[in-house]
Design a protein around this motif. Structure first.
Motif, PDB file in Angstrom:
ATOM      1  N   UNK A 365      66.292 128.931  19.468  1.00 37.45           N
ATOM      2  CA  UNK A 365      65.321 129.965  19.059  1.00 37.45           C
ATOM      3  C   UNK A 365      64.113 129.350  18.393  1.00 37.45           C
ATOM      4  N   UNK A 366      64.303 128.218  17.764  1.00 39.24           N
ATOM      5  CA  UNK A 366      63.200 127.610  17.031  1.00 39.24           C
ATOM      6  C   UNK A 366      62.116 127.100  17.974  1.00 39.24           C
ATOM      7  N   UNK A 376      67.615 138.013  24.168  1.00 37.34           N
ATOM      8  CA  UNK A 376      68.387 138.912  23.307  1.00 37.34           C
ATOM      9  C   UNK A 376      68.202 140.354  23.749  1.00 37.34           C
ATOM     10  N   UNK A 379      70.165 140.889  26.753  1.00 44.41           N
ATOM     11  CA  UNK A 379      71.595 140.953  26.443  1.00 44.41           C
ATOM     12  C   UNK A 379      71.979 142.337  25.965  1.00 44.41           C
ATOM     13  N   UNK A 380      71.129 142.917  25.110  1.00 43.35           N
ATOM     14  CA  UNK A 380      71.415 144.271  24.622  1.00 43.35           C
ATOM     15  C   UNK A 380      71.427 145.247  25.789  1.00 43.35           C
ATOM     16  N   UNK A 433      77.834 138.604  26.165  1.00 43.02           N
ATOM     17  CA  UNK A 433      76.435 138.320  25.873  1.00 43.02           C
ATOM     18  C   UNK A 433      76.213 137.954  24.419  1.00 43.02           C
ATOM     19  N   UNK A 434      77.114 138.425  23.543  1.00 44.14           N
ATOM     20  CA  UNK A 434      77.044 137.910  22.177  1.00 44.14           C
ATOM     21  C   UNK A 434      77.296 136.409  22.229  1.00 44.14           C
ATOM     22  N   UNK A 437      74.164 134.496  24.188  1.00 46.31           N
ATOM     23  CA  UNK A 437      72.968 134.413  23.354  1.00 46.31           C
ATOM     24  C   UNK A 437      73.192 133.479  22.179  1.00 46.31           C
ATOM     25  N   UNK A 438      74.368 133.618  21.554  1.00 39.89           N
ATOM     26  CA  UNK A 438      74.633 132.818  20.367  1.00 39.89           C
ATOM     27  C   UNK A 438      74.758 131.343  20.707  1.00 39.89           C
ATOM     28  N   UNK A 439      75.455 131.030  21.798  1.00 44.86           N
ATOM     29  CA  UNK A 439      75.670 129.629  22.145  1.00 44.86           C
ATOM     30  C   UNK A 439      74.349 128.943  22.516  1.00 44.86           C
ATOM     31  N   UNK A 442      71.383 130.185  19.088  1.00 44.92           N
ATOM     32  CA  UNK A 442      71.625 130.190  17.644  1.00 44.92           C
ATOM     33  C   UNK A 442      72.340 128.927  17.194  1.00 44.92           C
ATOM     34  N   UNK A 443      72.464 128.800  15.888  1.00 45.83           N
ATOM     35  CA  UNK A 443      73.147 127.642  15.341  1.00 45.83           C
ATOM     36  C   UNK A 443      72.263 126.412  15.405  1.00 45.83           C
ATOM     37  N   UNK A 444      72.914 125.256  15.463  1.00 42.23           N
ATOM     38  CA  UNK A 444      72.114 124.033  15.531  1.00 42.23           C
ATOM     39  C   UNK A 444      72.331 123.386  16.900  1.00 42.23           C
ATOM     40  N   UNK A 540      73.914 126.017   5.495  1.00 40.75           N
ATOM     41  CA  UNK A 540      74.918 127.055   5.739  1.00 40.75           C
ATOM     42  C   UNK A 540      76.052 126.849   4.755  1.00 40.75           C
ATOM     43  N   UNK A 553      80.496 123.439  15.197  1.00 41.84           N
ATOM     44  CA  UNK A 553      80.273 124.843  15.541  1.00 41.84           C
ATOM     45  C   UNK A 553      81.291 125.312  16.556  1.00 41.84           C
TER      46      UNK A 553
END
Lengths: 649, 301
Positions: A365-366, A376, A379-380, A433-434, A437-439, A442-444, A540, A553
C-alpha cells in the motif's frame, strides 16, 4: 443514429484495429475505443430505447444468408463486452507496452481487436453456422492472447489446456447446432419454444457452454489460463469471455424448450460451483489463481439465478423467477466490472513486483496506494458487501430464492439449499478477499520484490478508476440499471415483460447512498479524532515482541488453513513436512500446495488410461504388409464362418 | 418531523443502551464467582476514557487501520437501525432488509479483519483467519434461521418476520440462535473475552494493536452487535403478539436481560472449547436452525 449504424461503426473500428494494431498503437487504441463506444451506444439504445434491432441480408457466408439480431439480452452482454474491452485496451498500452514486450505487444493489439469483434459476432449472429464460426474465432483469438508470452513453457501449457478444453466444448456445440439445424431444417435461430421435441438438445448446449463458462467440474482450463495470461487478457477472459458461456445458456434456455429437469440441474450446478469454486479460491496462494477460482464462484451465483428462473417458468411463478433472473443478469454486469477491476489491479501488482505468489508480497500500500485502494474497493464489491454493486445482484438472487422458499412449492426444495450454500460461498468470498488484499497490500514486504514495487502509470490507473466508478454507481443507484435488466428478462421470457423496479430496490439504493456518505463521514471523523488526540507511530505491539520481522507474519496458506481443512476432501492438498528434530535442528521444511484437483486427480488419470489403451491398440499398426494381409484373411474367414452359421452379416 | 425524532431516539437507544450489556454479563460472572466485580457501567467509563486518549499507530499501518473500525462501526449501527424494536418497528423496513442486515454484519467483519491484518502481526493474522473462517458456518446457521422465520411468517422483511413460532420450533431456533450469538460475539465457549494475551482467541486478538478512539469505536461496535443479536433472538422466540405496547416493551427488556444473564452464566459455568471443536458446535447450531426450518415448513403445511 440507429443501432445498425452504430454497430457498423463498431465493426469498422475493430476491423481497423485488427489491421492497424501491429504497427500503430495510437491509431489502434483510438479505433478500438471508438468501436467500443459505438457498440456500447448501440447496446444502450436497444436496452433503454425499447426496440430490438434485426438485419437480414441476401449476402450468404458459407452458404447461409447473414442474419444479425440484437435484442435486450444480447445487448446486455454487448454492453459488458464494450465496457471491459475498452478498459482493457487502454490498460494494455501501459501494461503490455512495446518497450517491455517488443515482439508480442503488436500481436497482442491485433488479437485484442479480433477477440472483441469475434465475441461481438457471437452476440449478434442469429444463425447457427455463423454463431459457430464466431465462437471458433473467439476461442482462437483468446488462445493467441493467452499465449502472448509464449517463451514461457507454463504459459504454453496453459494455452494448450485452454484450447483443448474449449474444443471439447465446441464439439458439443457442433452437435447441438447441427442437430438443431437438421431437426428444424434451417440454421436460422430464434424463438422456437413451441417445438417441444427439441428439449433434449438443451443438454448438449449446456455441456458446451458450461465448459466456456467454467462451471465447476468443467472449469479445469480456467485457473491456469487466467493466471498465466497477461492481466488485461485475464480481465476480459474473466469479465467477458466466460460470460459468453453464460450467454449461450441463457440465450438457448430462452429460445428453445427445455427439459423439465433443466432448472434443477442448473441450480445444482450453480450452487456447487459457487461453494467449491470459492473454497478452491480461498486455498490458493497465487493471487491470479484466487481471482480465477472466484470467477467459478460468480458463474455459480449467476447459474443459480438462471436455474431458479427456469424452475419458476416451469411452475408459472413469475414474481420470484423474474427477481432471480434479474439478479443473475445484473450479476453478469457486476462481476464483469469488479472482476476486470481486480484483474487489472492484480496486473499492476504483477507489473511492479514480478511475482504472483502472495506469500512473497506484503506492504504494497505504501508504494502503490492507488492500486491498493482500488483493489480494496474491488474486494468489497466481489464479496457482495454493501454499499457496492455486488450486493445488489446477490440480494436480488437471494430475494428470488427466499420468495421461492416462502412459497413452499416444489421449488423450495432447490431454493433453500441453494440459498444456504450461497450464504456460505458469500462468507468464504469475503474471507478470500480479506486474505488476498491483506497478503498483497498490508503488513510488511515479505521479499525484495515487494520492497521495490512502484505504482502503475496513469494509463493503467484510468481504466481501473473507470471500472471502480461503475462498481460504485451500480451500487448506489441500482434503479438506473433496472430497466435494462428488466428488458433483458422480458426478451428471455416473452410473458415476463418489463416491470418497474421493485420498491425495495429503490429503497435499498437510497440506503446504500446514505450508508456510503455515513461511512465516509465516520472514517473522516475518527481520523480527525485520532489526529486531534495525538498520534504516535511505533512498532507493531504484537504482545510485546521487540523485533518483529516480515517472516513472522501470517502467510496466505496459514490464513486459509482452517477452511482448507474443512474442504480437504475435495481440495486434496499436498503436504511436505520436515519437522525440526533434536537439540540442534539442522533444518525444517513445510510445503503446502493445493493441486488442480479435478485436472490432476480426475481428468489426468483418465486421460493417461485412455492413452495407455490406445497405445496398446496401436501395436496392431506396425507397417508390416504380410501381417496386414493376415488381418484381412482372418477377417474374411471370420465373416465366412459367421455367414455359414446363419448369422446375418 | 416525528419520524426524524423517532430516528434520533432510536439511534440514541442503540448508542447508549448497548454498552450496558457487557457490564451485566461481567456482573453475573462476578456474582457467580463470589466477587464484587467491576461496576455495571464500566464500559461507559472505558469508552469515555478511550475517546480522549491518543493513538499509537503501527509503523506498518495504512490509513485503513483507522478507517476499518470506523466503517465497521457505521455498518453495525446501520444494521442495528434495521432491527425492529418491538412495537416500534425498524427505522426502515423493506422487502429483503434482513439480507442487508446480515451483509452489513459481514462488512463489519471484513473491515475488522482488514484492520487487523494492517499490523503485519502473526497474532492478529491468526485472529482474523479464525474470525473469517468460523463466520462461514455461523452465516449458514443465521441464514437457516432467517429462512425458518421467513417460511413461518411468509415474509422477508424483519418487521413482519420476527413473529415467533410455537413449541419445539421455537426451542430449536432459540438454541441455534443462542449458539450463533455466542460465536458471533466472541463469548465463551468460542472465545474468551477476558484473555487478552492468549493465542487462543478470536476477536480480542484482532484488536490488540488498536488504541484510543478507534479502540473505543471497536468496543462500542461489539456491544451494539451483542445487543443486536440478543434482540434478534428474543424477538424470534418470545411471543409478544397479545401484549400492549408497554407490555411488549417490558417483555422485550426482560428477554434481553434474560439472554444477557444466560450469556454470563454460560461464561461462568463453561470452559472455552478446544479450537477443533468450534466447527462442530457451529454445525450443531446450524442443524438446530435447519430443524427449526423443517418445523416451520411442516407447521404451515
Amino acid at each position: 443514429m440507429t443501432p445498425g449504424v452504430l454497430l457498423s461503426l463498431a465493426a469498422v473500428g475493430w476491423v481497423v484495429g485488427i489491421a492497424s494494431g501491429r504497427w500503430f498503437s495510437r491509431i489502434w487504441l483510438g479505433f478500438t475505443l471508438a468501436g467500443a463506444a459505438a457498440g456500447l451506444g448501440a447496446a444502450v439504445m436497444v436496452l433503454f430505447g425499447g426496440m430490438d434491432w434485426e438485419w437480414r441480408s441476401s449476402v450468404a457466408v458459407g452458404g447461409e444468408p447473414i442474419h444479425l439480431h440484437l435484442d435486450a439480452l444480447s445487448a446486455l452482454f454487448l454492453a459488458l463486452l464494450c465496457g471491459v474491452g475498452g478498459a482493457g485496451a487502454m490498460y494494455a498500452r501501459g501494461y503490455w507496452s512495446e518497450e517491455h514486450y517488443p515482439a508480442s505487444a503488436p500481436r497482442g493489439r491485433a488479437w485484442w481487436s479480433a477477440l472483441l469483434s469475434s465475441m461481438g459476432l457471437v452476440l449478434l449472429s442469429a444463425n447457427g453456422l455463423h454463431f459457430l464460426i464466431g465462437w471458433e474465432l473467439f476461442t482462437v483469438s483468446a488462445f493467441f492472447l493467452v499465449t502472448l508470452d509464449r517463451q514461457n513453457p507454463e504459459v504454453r501449457a496453459a494455452g494448450w489446456l485452454y484450447l483443448a478444453a474449449s474444443h471439447v466444448g465446441t464439439v458439443c456445440l457442433f452437435a447441438f447446432f447441427c442437430t438443431l439445424a437438421a431437426r428444424t431444417g434451417s440454421w436460422d435461430l430464434g424463438p422456437m419454444r413451441e417445438q417441444v421435441g427439441l428439449a433434449p438438445l438443451f443438454w448438449a448446449a449446456l455441456a458446451g457452454f458450461s465448459v466456456k463458462a467454467g462451471v465447476f467440474p468443467l472449469h479445469v482450463w480456467l485457473p491456469s489460463a487466467h493466471a498465466n495470461a497477461p492481466s488485461h487478457v485475464s480481465s476480459i477472459l474473466s469479465g467477458v469471455a466466460i460470460k459468453m458461456g453464460v450467454y449461450g445458456i441463457v440465450r438457448f434456455s430462452g429460445w428453445l424448450p427445455v427439459p423439465a429437469a433443466a432448472g434443477w440441474v442448473l441450480i445444482g450446478l450453480g450452487a456447487t460451483s459457487a461453494l467449491l469454486g470459492i473454497a478452491f479460491a480461498f486455498a490458493q496462494s497465487d493471487f491470479k489463481r484466487l481471482l480465477a477460482y472466484c470467477s467459478v464462484e460468480n458463474v455459480g451465483v449467476i447459474l443459480v439465478g438462471v436455474g431458479g428462473a427456469l424452475i419458476a417458468a416451469a411452475h408459472g411463478d413469475e414474481p420470484w423467477g423474474r427477481l432471480a433472473l434479474a439478479g443473475a443478469l445484473l450479476h453478469v454486469w457486476n462481476h464483469g466490472a469488479f472482476k476486470a477491476l481486480l484483474f487489472l489491479g492484480a496486473g499492476s501488482v504483477l507489473h511492479a513486483t514480478g511475482t504472483r505468489e502472495m506469500s512473497k508480497l506484503g506492504g504494497l500500500w505504501r508504494s502503490m496506494p492507488w492500486t491498493a485502494g482500488l483493489f480494496a474497493l474491488g474486494s468489497l464489491a466481489v464479496s457482495g458487501l454493501p454499499p457496492l454493486n455486488g450486493f445488489i445482484s446477490e440480494w436480488l438472487v437471494y430475494l428470488g430464492l427466499f420468495e421461492a422458499a416462502l412459497g413452499k412449492g416444489p421449488a423450495a426444495w432447490a431454493a433453500i439449499p441453494a440459498a444456504i450454500m450461497l450464504a456460505m460461498a458469500g462468507a468464504l468470498a469475503m474471507a478470500s478477499f480479506a486474505k488476498a488484499g491483506a497478503m498483497i497490500f498490508l503488513g510488511s514486504p515479505r521479499s525484495h520484490f515487494a520492497a521495490a514495487a512502484h505504482e502503475c502509470g496513469l494509463g493503467m490507473r484510468v481504466p481501473m478508476l473507470a471500472l471502480a466508478g461503475v462498481c460504485v454507481l451500480m451500487g448506489l443507484a441500482p434503479v438506473l440499471f433496472w430497466p435494462a435488466v428488466a428488458r433483458a428478462v422480458g426478451s428471455w421470457h416473452p410473458a415476463w415483460v418489463a416491470a418497474p423496479a421493485p420498491d425495495s430496490m429503490a429503497t435499498l439504493g437510497s440506503v446504500h447512498l446514505g450508508f456510503g456518505i455515513l461511512v465516509l463521514a465516520g472514517a473522516a471523523w475518527l481520523w480527525r479524532m485520532a489526529l486531534g488526540n495525538g498520534l504516535r507511530r511505533g512498532l507493531t505491539w504484537d504482545c510485546g515482541y521487540a523485533a518483529p520481522v516480515a517472516r513472522m507474519q501470517y502467510t496466505s496458506s496459514s490464513f486459509g488453513g482452517i477452511v482448507s481443512g474443512w474442504f480437504r476432501w475435495v481440495l486434496q492438498p499436498e503436504r511436505k513436512m520436515h519437522r525440526p528434530r533434536g537439540p540442534f535442528p539442522a533444518g525444517a521444511l513445510r510445503l503446502e500446495r493445493v493441486p488442480e484437483t479435478v485436472l490432476e486427480r480426475v481428468i489426468g488419470p483418465v486421460g493417461v488410461a485412455i492413452l495407455h489403451v490406445s497405445t496398446s491398440v496401436r501395436r496392431l499398426q506396425h507397417g508390416r504388409l504380410q501381417y496386414y494381409i493376415l488381418y484381412v484373411v482372418a477377417g474374411l474367414i471370420a465373416l465366412g464362418v459367421l455367414v455359414s452359421m446363419g448369422g446375418v452379416p | 418531523m416525528i419520524s426524524f425524532l423517532g430516528f434520533l431516539l432510536r439511534l440514541a437507544f442503540w448508542l447508549l443502551v448497548a454498552p450496558l450489556l457487557p457490564g451485566i454479563i461481567n456482573k453475573v460472572k462476578a456474582w457467580v464467582a463470589g466477587r464484587r466485580g467491576p461496576p455495571t457501567l464500566q464500559l461507559y467509563y472505558d469508552l469515555a476514557k478511550l475517546w480522549r486518549k491518543g493513538v499509537v499507530l503501527s509503523t506498518l499501518a495504512s490509513p485503513g487501520f483507522v478507517a476499518g473500525p470506523a466503517v465497521a462501526w457505521v455498518a453495525l449501527i446501520s444494521a442495528a437501525m434495521l432491527m425492529p424494536l418491538g412495537a416500534a418497528g425498524g427505522a426502515l423496513s423493506f422487502r429483503g432488509d434482513v439480507l442487508l442486515l446480515i451483509y452489513l454484519l459481514a462488512l463489519a467483519r471484513f473491515c475488522t479483519a482488514w484492520a487487523a491484518m494492517e499490523t503485519g502481526s502473526a497474532f492478529e493474522g491468526m485472529g482474523a483467519a479464525r474470525e473469517v473462517s468460523y463466520a462461514v458456518l455461523s452465516e449458514a446457521a443465521l441464514f437457516a434461521a432467517v429462512l425458518a422465520l421467513g417460511i413461518h411468517t411468509g415474509s422477508v422483511s424483519l418487521v413482519t418476520m420476527l413473529s415467533p413460532m410455537a413449541g419445539a420450533g421455537a426451542l430449536l431456533l432459540a438454541a441455534g440462535l443462542f449458539t450463533v450469538l455466542l460465536a458471533e460475539n466472541c463469548r465463551v465457549p468460542f472465545d474468551d473475552p477476558n484473555t487478552h494475551l492468549e493465542l487462543t482467541m478470536i476477536h480480542e486478538v484482532m484488536v490488540l494493536d488498536h488504541s484510543g478512539p478507534p479502540l473505543a469505536v471497536i468496543l462500542h461496535g461489539a456491544s451494539v452487535k451483542l445487543l443486536l443479536f440478543t434482540l434478534l433472538l428474543v424477538q424470534a422466540v418470545l411471543p409478544m403478539g397479545g401484549l400492549s405496547s408497554a407490555g411488549a416493551a417490558g417483555a422485550l427488556a426482560a428477554g434481553v436481560l434474560g439472554v444477557t444473564v444466560a450469556v454470563g452464566l454460560v461464561e461462568s459455568l463453561m470452559a472455552r472449547l478446544a479450537f477443533r471443536r468450534v466447527p462442530l458446535l457451529l454445525t450443531t447450531a446450524f442443524l438446530f436452525c435447519l430443524f427449526a426450518l423443517l418445523m416451520a415448513w411442516k407447521g404451515g403445511a
